[in-house]
Enzyme design. Sequence first.
Site, PDB file in Angstrom:
ATOM      1  N   CYS A   1       0.821  -1.226   0.000  1.00 29.56           N
ATOM      2  CA  CYS A   1       0.000   0.000   0.000  1.00 29.56           C
ATOM      3  C   CYS A   1       0.847   1.266   0.000  1.00 29.56           C
ATOM      4  CB  CYS A   1      -0.927   0.009   1.198  1.00 29.56           C
ATOM      5  SG  CYS A   1      -1.763  -1.550   1.399  1.00 29.56           S
TER       6      CYS A   1
ATOM      7  N   HIS B   1      -3.620   6.750   2.227  1.00 34.22           N
ATOM      8  CA  HIS B   1      -4.040   5.443   1.699  1.00 34.22           C
ATOM      9  C   HIS B   1      -5.475   5.143   2.126  1.00 34.22           C
ATOM     10  CE1 HIS B   1      -4.306   1.328   0.628  1.00 34.22           C
ATOM     11  NE2 HIS B   1      -4.164   0.863   1.855  1.00 34.22           N
TER      12      HIS B   1
ATOM     13  N   ASN C   1     -10.433  -0.724  -0.815  1.00 37.70           N
ATOM     14  CA  ASN C   1      -8.984  -0.547  -0.674  1.00 37.70           C
ATOM     15  C   ASN C   1      -8.316  -1.093  -1.935  1.00 37.70           C
ATOM     16  OD1 ASN C   1      -6.269  -0.853  -0.023  1.00 37.70           O
ATOM     17  ND2 ASN C   1      -6.651  -1.678   2.013  1.00 37.70           N
TER      18      ASN C   1
HETATM   19  C1  4VN Z   1      -3.792  -0.208   6.110  1.00 31.55           C
HETATM   20  C2  4VN Z   1      -4.883  -0.545   6.887  1.00 31.55           C
HETATM   21  C3  4VN Z   1      -5.690  -1.649   6.599  1.00 31.55           C
HETATM   22  C4  4VN Z   1      -6.839  -2.059   7.425  1.00 31.55           C
HETATM   23  C5  4VN Z   1      -6.653  -2.562   8.692  1.00 31.55           C
HETATM   24  C6  4VN Z   1      -7.731  -2.978   9.425  1.00 31.55           C
HETATM   25  C7  4VN Z   1      -9.007  -2.916   8.903  1.00 31.55           C
HETATM   26  C8  4VN Z   1      -8.114  -1.985   6.951  1.00 31.55           C
HETATM   27  C9  4VN Z   1      -9.919  -4.079  10.840  1.00 31.55           C
HETATM   28  C10 4VN Z   1     -11.077  -3.977  11.769  1.00 31.55           C
HETATM   29  C11 4VN Z   1     -12.369  -4.330  11.075  1.00 31.55           C
HETATM   30  C12 4VN Z   1     -12.578  -3.429   9.865  1.00 31.55           C
HETATM   31  C13 4VN Z   1     -11.404  -3.513   8.936  1.00 31.55           C
HETATM   32 CL1  4VN Z   1      -5.176   0.442   8.230  1.00 31.55          CL
HETATM   33  C14 4VN Z   1      -5.360  -2.406   5.506  1.00 31.55           C
HETATM   34  C15 4VN Z   1      -4.279  -2.068   4.735  1.00 31.55           C
HETATM   35  C16 4VN Z   1      -3.939  -2.883   3.567  1.00 31.55           C
HETATM   36  O1  4VN Z   1      -4.091  -2.089   2.434  1.00 31.55           O
HETATM   37  C17 4VN Z   1      -3.495  -0.964   5.025  1.00 31.55           C
HETATM   38  N1  4VN Z   1      -9.162  -2.403   7.678  1.00 31.55           N
HETATM   39  N2  4VN Z   1     -10.115  -3.360   9.604  1.00 31.55           N
HETATM   40  C18 4VN Z   1     -13.506  -4.203  12.082  1.00 31.55           C
HETATM   41  O2  4VN Z   1     -13.881  -5.212  12.675  1.00 31.55           O
HETATM   42  O3  4VN Z   1     -13.998  -3.070  12.333  1.00 31.55           O
END
Ligand code: 4VN
Length: 324
Positions: free
Chosen positions: A112, A249, A279
């Site tokens: 990313c 990002h 994403n």
């Molecule tokens: C940067 C990030 C993420 C990311 C991390 C966690 C996340 C995206 C976890 C909790 C979930 C909802 C989704 Cl911060 C991913 C990348 C990769 O490109 C980079 N979402 N979540 C919940 O249960 O609320």
Amino acid sequence: MAFAKISQVAHYVPEQVIVNDDLARVMDTSDEWISSRTGIKQRHISKTESTSDLSAEVARRLLNQAGLLAEQLDFIIVATVTPDSMVPSTAALVQAKIGATQAFAFDLTAACSGFIFALSTGEKLISSGRYQKGIVIGAETLSKSVDWSDRSTAVLFGDGAGGVLLESAKINHFLAESLHSDGARGECLTYGETPLTSPFSVQKEASAFLKMDGRAVFDFAIRDVSKSIKETIELSPVSTDELDYLLLHQANDRILDKMARKIGVNRDKLPANMTKYGNTSAASIPILLSECVEEGLILLDGSQTILMAGFGGGLTWGTLIVTL
Ligand code: 4VN
């Protein structure tokens, strides 16, 4: 002294839109769960186009907008973790598709943060004085990488591409940068492990799919990345108030709320479009930049100061502050 500037921006996404309710029909999830926790409402998913197809369209748009011929390009860099193939590289495939016969081309892998690392690299190539024109693209077809039986990751990602044309300039437009990696925490987000397969090697299983420890990556973004963004602003000649926009990002809208608070900026300065695209890893920042230009938020007239920050797998994170 030679300097580089971003002279054009463009993006391209595959036509097919998959909304959250479409996902709820094929896995145990819901629009309410996805949108309340991530801000994502839909994503574009390729039916037939590969990462190099999406990238080549971005490159064509950049050249058209600039009134340049493909032969005038000195280099093409594609940041991607979802290349068509390792060899030839996606950038080499783009070179062939657009006919950039004079350009050297290579892929850069930093998940990313890929677009930020690639833009920094492209800026160095031009500011060396050796090259005058290059294209830097972030492009992904993550739909081929996620485990469609894992609802915790499959709902988060989408396909798309964005990029910029870099040209030589008389004055400096790149005000500050910081690039970082912490391979010791790489296990938080993995994809594409290639096992040893020779008859002379010890055979080992390798997961085909993207795996993410969401909590760990979430905490990394809010703690380490916010701190690094603040430090980069402090190192730069501008103050936080002088930044027109911060393009971060596009992983998760809730994370951006928390990061804005940590950095000490109004959330209004952090545009977001993960609602429409999910994403898209290395593509997310250039797609957002291109949409900000389309919408008239970013003018590309040299009057604005823009911060861009990528963060994710590796772990990797990086910030650039530029005049646009
Ligand atoms: C940067 C990030 C993420 C990311 C991390 C966690 C996340 C995206 C976890 C909790 C979930 C909802 C989704 Cl911060 C991913 C990348 C990769 O490109 C980079 N979402 N979540 C919940 O249960 O609320």
